[in-house]
Design a protein around this motif. Structure first.
Motif, PDB file in Angstrom:
ATOM      1  N   HIS A  51       0.917  -1.142  -0.110  1.00  0.00           N
ATOM      2  CA  HIS A  51      -0.077  -0.158  -0.031  1.00  0.00           C
ATOM      3  C   HIS A  51       0.830   1.314  -0.155  1.00  0.00           C
ATOM      4  O   HIS A  51       1.901   1.435   0.750  1.00  0.00           O
ATOM      5  N   ALA A  52       0.273   2.285  -0.815  1.00  0.00           N
ATOM      6  CA  ALA A  52       0.819   3.544  -0.868  1.00  0.00           C
ATOM      7  C   ALA A  52      -0.097   4.436  -0.738  1.00  0.00           C
ATOM      8  O   ALA A  52      -0.896   4.643  -1.794  1.00  0.00           O
ATOM      9  N   GLY A  53      -0.696   5.095   0.300  1.00  0.00           N
ATOM     10  CA  GLY A  53      -2.141   5.708   0.576  1.00  0.00           C
ATOM     11  C   GLY A  53      -1.990   6.948  -0.057  1.00  0.00           C
ATOM     12  O   GLY A  53      -1.089   7.343  -0.864  1.00  0.00           O
ATOM     13  N   THR A  96       2.106  -5.045  16.855  1.00  0.00           N
ATOM     14  CA  THR A  96       2.817  -3.774  17.457  1.00  0.00           C
ATOM     15  C   THR A  96       2.023  -2.594  17.436  1.00  0.00           C
ATOM     16  O   THR A  96       1.863  -1.894  18.117  1.00  0.00           O
ATOM     17  N   GLU A  97       1.564  -2.161  16.086  1.00  0.00           N
ATOM     18  CA  GLU A  97       0.878  -0.899  15.505  1.00  0.00           C
ATOM     19  C   GLU A  97      -0.711  -1.048  16.322  1.00  0.00           C
ATOM     20  O   GLU A  97      -1.236  -0.082  16.772  1.00  0.00           O
ATOM     21  N   GLU A 101      -0.295  -5.038   5.750  1.00  0.00           N
ATOM     22  CA  GLU A 101       0.875  -4.395   6.646  1.00  0.00           C
ATOM     23  C   GLU A 101       0.475  -2.753   6.763  1.00  0.00           C
ATOM     24  O   GLU A 101      -0.571  -2.289   6.144  1.00  0.00           O
ATOM     25  N   GLY A 102       1.140  -2.140   7.529  1.00  0.00           N
ATOM     26  CA  GLY A 102       1.073  -0.579   7.833  1.00  0.00           C
ATOM     27  C   GLY A 102       2.075   0.020   8.622  1.00  0.00           C
ATOM     28  O   GLY A 102       2.803  -0.983   9.253  1.00  0.00           O
ATOM     29  N   ARG A 143      -6.790   8.889   7.776  1.00  0.00           N
ATOM     30  CA  ARG A 143      -5.962   7.651   8.004  1.00  0.00           C
ATOM     31  C   ARG A 143      -4.467   7.728   7.409  1.00  0.00           C
ATOM     32  O   ARG A 143      -3.751   7.294   8.136  1.00  0.00           O
ATOM     33  N   CYS A 144      -4.441   8.088   6.324  1.00  0.00           N
ATOM     34  CA  CYS A 144      -3.117   8.100   5.873  1.00  0.00           C
ATOM     35  C   CYS A 144      -2.138   9.061   6.691  1.00  0.00           C
ATOM     36  O   CYS A 144      -0.915   8.774   6.814  1.00  0.00           O
ATOM     37  N   ARG A 145      -2.850  10.195   7.114  1.00  0.00           N
ATOM     38  CA  ARG A 145      -1.939  11.231   7.603  1.00  0.00           C
ATOM     39  C   ARG A 145      -1.590  10.788   9.110  1.00  0.00           C
ATOM     40  O   ARG A 145      -0.614  11.263   9.788  1.00  0.00           O
ATOM     41  N   SER A 146      -2.293   9.913   9.759  1.00  0.00           N
ATOM     42  CA  SER A 146      -2.059   9.213  10.966  1.00  0.00           C
ATOM     43  C   SER A 146      -1.094   8.036  10.786  1.00  0.00           C
ATOM     44  O   SER A 146      -0.590   7.367  11.854  1.00  0.00           O
TER      45      SER A 146
END
Length: 381
Positions: free
Chosen positions: A114-116, A193-194, A326-327, A122-125
């Motif tokens: 992913h590339a938001g 983890t996240e 993933e993220g 959501r992407c900004r966070s």
């Protein structure tokens, strides 16, 4: 599989020349794939062209090819849209677009999916996996979102374009096949983890010894979880889980998994449960083996509605959260653990095929032929 090292690549620059055309698998009707010749894509600003050296088959690829979702092309299902699936790949940078100075020609990289869009909440966070502009990358709807193999061209091909934000350097000593598994490990890392906030010394149960589940065991152990239990029904996969660090192996066919976990934790239940099976039974098992105030990560896509004991989860203040990949750069952190030798991801790599053999490779993955777990393609062969 004979791996090509970075030293060999740099010694043979002709191997990095970009051809005008490439071979790629294109999805027609459901379950219909055609190997075609297509123009090699050109990277744009902040993008590189990756020569794909290894691509692993994920269960989600099977769903995309047969049913469509979660792929979304031009706002609709991916069928008959000149779309190439496949998303778990690594390769070599062979061309760079304008503004790219983070990577150079010849660099080996693993690739996040992913590339938001970079502009939604959501992407900004940092939650670009949950981009609210998912699939909006066409015509007047173009918000810049990318998810290779889902909303843009994927990895069942010889080359693919990737944004620099999705790239993770691959250590020289790591094989292509191992590097292609970084996304699988990164998915587990993200869940623990996240999203979950796993802390060393806390107890973990993983249900379902598929690729994500097996590497979830490895990641949890590498992060200091204790004890780590694995629940499954296949003896050979449970054995691999033991090699990857599981302290306790539970055969769900011969014993009550919930009772075993309760006994293992002094009747309290596990701090974290990651369900990698996605069935009604395993979701309910996760709820009942989780401690009060514990967390459950739903890491598999259920195929239909599930009737679950939600009252038990609510009354016991259990947190349930889903992940779809993933993220927050979790693949980079998983790669660091792999590079440090904290676990051997190649234990789940069971079969290798050439690009032209994709239909057979998919059959191995779908039907678990010869106990297949993770099947890897070599697009340059």
């Amino acid at each position: 599989m004979n791996e090509t090292t970075i030293d060999e690549l740099k010694a043979a620059p002709s191997d990095l020349e970009v051809p005008g055309t490439m071979r790629a698998w294109t999805l027609g009707d459901p379950n219909e794939l055609k190997l075609e010749t297509r123009k090699t894509p050109t990277p744009g600003r902040s993008e590189v062209l990756v020569r794909i050296d290894a691509v692993a088959i994920c269960a989600t690829d099977l769903d995309v090819i047969s049913k469509g979702p979660p792929a979304l092309i031009n706002g609709g299902l991916p069928f008959n849209q000149d779309f190439t699936p496949g998303h778990e790949y690594m390769g070599t940078v062979v061309a760079a677009g304008p503004g790219v100075d983070e990577y150079t020609i010849g660099d080996r990289v693993a690739v996040e999916i992913h590339a938001g869009c970079g502009q939604c909440r959501r992407c900004r966070s940092g939650m670009y996996t949950s981009c609210t502009n998912y699939g909006r990358n066409y015509g007047e709807q173009d918000k810049g979102h990318r998810a290779n193999g889902f909303t843009t061209q994927g990895g069942f091909a010889q080359y693919a374009v990737n944004h620099v934000n999705t790239l993770v350097p691959v250590p020289d000593q790591m094989s292509d096949a191992e590097a292609a598994l970084a996304v699988t490990a990164g998915t587990s890392m993200y869940g623990f983890t996240e999203m979950g906030g796993l802390l060393a010394g806390e107890s973990v149960v993983v249900i379902g010894p598929g690729p994500i589940g097996l590497l979830a065991v490895a990641v949890a152990k590498a992060l200091g979880a204790s004890p780590v239990a694995l629940v499954g029904t296949r003896a050979n996969r449970l054995a691999i889980g033991g090699k990857l660090g599981a302290d306790v192996l539970i055969d769900g066919k011969s014993e009550d998994a919930v009772a075993r976990v309760r006994a293992l934790t002094g009747g309290i239940g596990a701090d974290y449960v990651m369900d990698c099976a996605g069935t009604e039974q395993t979701i309910n098992e996760a709820i009942h083996m989780c401690s009060r105030g514990g967390k459950i990560c739903l890491a598999a896509f259920p195929h239909g509605l599930a009737s679950i004991d939600l009252a038990h989860a609510v009354m016991n203040n259990i947190y349930l959260y889903g992940i779809r990949g993933e993220g927050k750069s979790a693949v980079r952190r998983a790669m660091a653990l792999m590079a440090a030798g904290r676990f051997d991801a190649t234990l789940i790599h069971t079969h290798t095929f050439n690009l032209a053999d994709l239909p057979e490779a998919l059959r191995y993955a779908r039907e678990r032929v010869d106990d297949a777990i993770k099947v890897v393609l070599r697009p340059q062969h």
